[in-house]
Write a protein that holds these residues in place. Structure first.
Motif, mmCIF file in Angstrom:
data_model
loop_
_atom_site.group_PDB
_atom_site.id
_atom_site.type_symbol
_atom_site.label_atom_id
_atom_site.label_comp_id
_atom_site.label_asym_id
_atom_site.label_seq_id
_atom_site.Cartn_x
_atom_site.Cartn_y
_atom_site.Cartn_z
ATOM 1 N N PRO A 105 -40.601 2.346 111.149
ATOM 2 C CA PRO A 105 -39.857 3.297 111.975
ATOM 3 C C PRO A 105 -40.005 3.052 113.475
ATOM 4 N N LEU A 106 -41.006 2.287 113.889
ATOM 5 C CA LEU A 106 -41.223 2.023 115.306
ATOM 6 C C LEU A 106 -40.830 0.596 115.703
ATOM 7 N N THR A 107 -40.285 -0.161 114.762
ATOM 8 C CA THR A 107 -39.999 -1.572 115.040
ATOM 9 C C THR A 107 -38.947 -1.743 116.123
ATOM 10 N N ALA A 108 -37.850 -0.993 116.036
ATOM 11 C CA ALA A 108 -36.793 -1.136 117.042
ATOM 12 C C ALA A 108 -37.317 -0.768 118.430
ATOM 13 N N GLU A 109 -38.121 0.292 118.515
ATOM 14 C CA GLU A 109 -38.695 0.688 119.791
ATOM 15 C C GLU A 109 -39.667 -0.377 120.302
ATOM 16 N N ALA A 110 -40.384 -1.027 119.381
ATOM 17 C CA ALA A 110 -41.299 -2.093 119.779
ATOM 18 C C ALA A 110 -40.529 -3.274 120.376
ATOM 19 N N HIS A 111 -39.369 -3.586 119.786
ATOM 20 C CA HIS A 111 -38.529 -4.654 120.350
ATOM 21 C C HIS A 111 -38.097 -4.280 121.778
ATOM 22 N N PHE A 112 -37.697 -3.032 121.945
ATOM 23 C CA PHE A 112 -37.243 -2.600 123.270
ATOM 24 C C PHE A 112 -38.385 -2.691 124.289
ATOM 25 N N GLN A 113 -39.542 -2.153 123.935
ATOM 26 C CA GLN A 113 -40.669 -2.164 124.861
ATOM 27 C C GLN A 113 -41.146 -3.589 125.130
ATOM 28 N N ARG A 114 -41.046 -4.454 124.135
ATOM 29 C CA ARG A 114 -41.391 -5.867 124.370
ATOM 30 C C ARG A 114 -40.424 -6.476 125.372
ATOM 31 N N GLY A 115 -39.155 -6.063 125.285
ATOM 32 C CA GLY A 115 -38.189 -6.522 126.278
ATOM 33 C C GLY A 115 -38.574 -6.090 127.680
ATOM 34 N N GLU A 116 -39.096 -4.875 127.798
ATOM 35 C CA GLU A 116 -39.554 -4.386 129.099
ATOM 36 C C GLU A 116 -40.723 -5.224 129.615
ATOM 37 N N ALA A 117 -41.652 -5.553 128.711
ATOM 38 C CA ALA A 117 -42.803 -6.363 129.112
ATOM 39 C C ALA A 117 -42.367 -7.768 129.523
ATOM 40 N N LEU A 118 -41.446 -8.347 128.764
ATOM 41 C CA LEU A 118 -40.955 -9.689 129.089
ATOM 42 C C LEU A 118 -40.184 -9.683 130.400
ATOM 43 N N THR A 119 -39.463 -8.599 130.664
ATOM 44 C CA THR A 119 -38.776 -8.472 131.951
ATOM 45 C C THR A 119 -39.795 -8.445 133.082
ATOM 46 N N GLY A 120 -40.890 -7.722 132.857
ATOM 47 C CA GLY A 120 -41.951 -7.685 133.856
ATOM 48 C C GLY A 120 -42.567 -9.056 134.095
ATOM 49 N N GLN A 121 -42.578 -9.882 133.048
ATOM 50 C CA GLN A 121 -43.092 -11.246 133.178
ATOM 51 C C GLN A 121 -42.104 -12.164 133.895
ATOM 52 N N ASP B 64 -39.452 -13.277 132.174
ATOM 53 C CA ASP B 64 -38.835 -14.054 131.096
ATOM 54 C C ASP B 64 -37.587 -13.306 130.622
ATOM 55 N N ILE B 65 -36.511 -13.417 131.395
ATOM 56 C CA ILE B 65 -35.305 -12.625 131.133
ATOM 57 C C ILE B 65 -34.623 -13.035 129.832
ATOM 58 N N LYS B 66 -34.631 -14.328 129.550
ATOM 59 C CA LYS B 66 -33.951 -14.790 128.343
ATOM 60 C C LYS B 66 -34.596 -14.217 127.087
ATOM 61 N N SER B 67 -35.932 -14.271 127.014
ATOM 62 C CA SER B 67 -36.627 -13.702 125.856
ATOM 63 C C SER B 67 -36.467 -12.181 125.824
ATOM 64 N N ALA B 68 -36.422 -11.569 127.003
ATOM 65 C CA ALA B 68 -36.221 -10.120 127.060
ATOM 66 C C ALA B 68 -34.856 -9.757 126.489
ATOM 67 N N ALA B 69 -33.848 -10.570 126.793
ATOM 68 C CA ALA B 69 -32.508 -10.309 126.264
ATOM 69 C C ALA B 69 -32.515 -10.324 124.742
#
Length: 277
Positions: free
Chosen positions: A188-204, A206-211
């Protein structure tokens, strides 16, 4: 025929954008796309299971009058239900056959891309296992609802990744979310984990991986409360990658799909800054 969910212009845009990257990254992205197709196929199978559940709307009229008249009505109703059952059985068997073929093709592509020996691939098992029934099908038991309870430690692991993100430790947060997604796939938290990982990758940076993470967040839960933000972030990331036309198409989907949400204003502002028509 098995019908896959529409991934929207966003998914198509991202696939076009990512194909134009370096060769080593192309290979990784292709593997990710194939695995995503398999995840989508799994979701479709779960949806199919719900068709085997009763809706509670059964309404069988046995008629009134003499015994002969009532028997005639019952025989007519049985004939109608038998026809419907045969149609559904044919449809389900067609879906199993088509889905099994798709899985076999995806498995072949995965092994080929990962450098494995495709000659050693066995026969793909049918969806749901076993053989496709050829005789009368017994009435199925009501399908069990999909599990929504958290696994042991799932919330704790999710919160640990969130704490790292909140502290600005983007490297640790991205790694923790990646581990979480691998440990609790389809939770139930997997989709939210993908989103938050995108936020972390954006902070890094790494825009392509965040996308990719934003795409996974959206396609994994396209009707969730997080979906508008995920779609906006995806379009914004495409714009940052220089894929302007794809970004504009993706951002326009936000207003079409989620009118009245805060993400719509963000998407309109992003389209204006990109000069979208």
């Amino acid at each position: 025929m098995l019908r896959f969910p529409r991934l929207t212009a966003a998914a198509l845009s991202l696939s076009i954008a990512l194909v134009a990257s370096a060769s080593a990254q192309d290979r990784a992205q292709s593997l990710a796309d194939i695995r995503q197709e398999m995840s989508i196929l799994y979701v479709e199978v779960q949806k199919l299971r719900t068709e085997l559940s009763t809706t509670g709307a059964a309404n069988v009229a046995t008629g009134s009058g003499s015994l002969t008249e009532r028997i005639a009505v019952i025989e007519s109703e049985l004939s109608r239900l038998t026809g419907q059952t045969e149609q559904l059985e044919f449809r389900i068997n067609s879906i199993v056959k088509d889905g099994t073929n798709r899985l076999g093709d995806l498995e072949f592509r995965l092994v080929e891309l990962e450098g494995g020996d495709v000659s050693k691939l066995g026969e793909t098992s049918t969806l749901g296992g076993g053989e496709v029934p050829v005789g009368p099908v017994a009435a199925p038991e009501p399908a069990q609802p999909l599990a929504t309870e958290l696994a042991v430690g799932e919330k704790q692991d999710f919160d640990a990744a969130g704490a790292a993100l909140e502290a600005g430790d983007f490297d640790a947060a991205a790694a923790l979310y990646e581990t979480f997604i691998e440990t609790y796939p389809g939770g139930p938290l997997t989709a939210e984990a993908h989103f938050q990982r995108g936020e972390a990758l954006t902070g890094q940076g790494d825009i392509k991986s965040a996308a990719r993470s934003y795409l996974n967040a959206f396609s994994g839960a396209p009707n969730s409360d997080r979906a508008p933000d995920a779609l906006f972030r995806l379009g914004n990331a495409l714009g940052a990658l220089g894929q302007i036309s794809e970004a504009c198409a993706t951002l326009s989907e936000v207003g079409k799909r989620f009118p009245g949400t805060p993400a719509v204003d963000d998407a309109q502002a992003a389209r204006a800054s990109l000069g979208c028509q």
